[in-house]
Design an enzyme around this catalytic site. Sequence first.
Site, PDB file in Angstrom:
ATOM      1  N   ASP A   1      17.476 -89.028  58.261  1.00  0.00           N
ATOM      2  CA  ASP A   1      17.916 -89.852  57.059  1.00  0.00           C
ATOM      3  C   ASP A   1      17.135 -89.767  55.651  1.00  0.00           C
ATOM      4  OD1 ASP A   1      18.156 -92.590  54.916  1.00  0.00           O
ATOM      5  OD2 ASP A   1      17.497 -93.453  57.119  1.00  0.00           O
TER       6      ASP A   1
ATOM      7  N   HIS B   1      21.234 -92.191  58.207  1.00  0.00           N
ATOM      8  CA  HIS B   1      20.328 -93.805  57.650  1.00  0.00           C
ATOM      9  C   HIS B   1      21.531 -94.242  58.673  1.00  0.00           C
ATOM     10  CE1 HIS B   1      18.076 -97.261  56.047  1.00  0.00           C
ATOM     11  NE2 HIS B   1      19.280 -97.617  55.312  1.00  0.00           N
ATOM     12  N   ASP B   2      22.198 -94.683  58.520  1.00  0.00           N
ATOM     13  CA  ASP B   2      23.557 -95.306  59.757  1.00  0.00           C
ATOM     14  C   ASP B   2      23.459 -94.977  61.121  1.00  0.00           C
ATOM     15  OD1 ASP B   2      24.817 -96.368  57.515  1.00  0.00           O
ATOM     16  OD2 ASP B   2      27.668 -95.377  58.283  1.00  0.00           O
TER      17      ASP B   2
ATOM     18  N   SER C   1      16.867-100.752  57.576  1.00  0.00           N
ATOM     19  CA  SER C   1      17.124-100.878  56.629  1.00  0.00           C
ATOM     20  C   SER C   1      17.073-102.295  55.400  1.00  0.00           C
ATOM     21  CB  SER C   1      18.990-100.956  56.187  1.00  0.00           C
ATOM     22  OG  SER C   1      19.227-100.576  55.222  1.00  0.00           O
TER      23      SER C   1
ATOM     24  N   ARG D   1      30.198 -98.211  47.093  1.00  0.00           N
ATOM     25  CA  ARG D   1      30.301 -98.535  48.377  1.00  0.00           C
ATOM     26  C   ARG D   1      30.371 -97.110  48.395  1.00  0.00           C
ATOM     27  NH1 ARG D   1      28.397-101.161  52.825  1.00  0.00           N
ATOM     28  NH2 ARG D   1      29.931-101.348  55.028  1.00  0.00           N
TER      29      ARG D   1
END
Length: 371
Positions: free
Chosen positions: A321, A351-352, A153, A222
């Site tokens: 992602d 993505h994580d 990332s 967040r």
Amino acid sequence: MTVTVTRTTAPEHGIVRYASIGSLELESGGFLPDVTLAYETWGTLNADGSNAILIEHALTGSTHVTRGDTDEEGWWEHLAGPGAPVDTDRFFVVSINIVGGCYGSTGPSSAAPDGQPWGSRFPLITLRDSTEAEARLADQLGISSWYAVLGGSMGGARALEWAVTFPERVQRCAVIAVGAASTAEQIAFAHAQTLAIRQDPNFNSGDYYGGPCPEDGLALARRIAHITYRSAAELESRFGREAQASESPLRGGVLAGRGRYQVESYLDHQGSKLVQRFDANSYIALTEALMSHDVCRGRGTLAETLARTTARFFVAAVESDRLYFPAQSRQLAEALPGDVDVHLIQAPIGHDGFLTEIGQLGAQLRSDLLA
């Protein structure tokens, strides 16, 4: 100019240390008169300094990649540690908190020359600025060339910037779950996050230190980010339309009185966790640094820019992602000199997956990058 490294006594592996690197003139025209970088190391640097690996953290990551001499779990345990692909019994591993952060490096919450927090006066930082700062720390540590620089990332963007800015200092480079530049959509998501913080009544233009912090705005930022970090399929399979325990989304005398769906509760939890460990101004500073990510800026086309690199590259993406699409990794790989494959992390999480499923790439990293 005198620069010093503040060292700690044993234990030393995975323990935060601090280095003064002097003043830093910034790409944006700003200036920081005295920059401190927080960093951690694992393993031992060999006599000729040839076994050093730099691991770059992501947006809200810390320097604590792996345990070392502590009991605290690191955020990339499956990647680094004794016997791991980045073997700390073999390599000298370094992780540095980016300028603008809130884990020990100079950032908005740090004291300015007048003794007050920088706050709204903190200048715009780019990833190139962070690379310049880290190069100075590498000099202090006796590292003239990295055996490898890697990250995921924003960490991957930082690794790529290293390979282009200092090609003679990067022998191998792993760019995971990020492309050559932040796209319009990624900038749009980032803008919504920074605006959420700035519109918090407690933000006070960034000068909130000593008073109420903009916790609601940071938590909302967040939430927005976390939606992009997870895939639609993962959210659906985990939560679906289920109500949070003891709550009913379809009951409430007024709009604000209804219960939550499980996915809402999940996002609330993610927002609350970040508020407990991160500074809102740093979130803005680092998000805008990631907005600035464009390895081609002022350097020509992507192919021309990457032609200056000399590193062996390892490019990887997460198949699901939806923030940094695999297509961006393929575009990067195709523009790199030589024949560079794109390794796919097979994970539905989104993505994580670059964090949680990095173990899938262990054998490939060992054979293709770290052999």
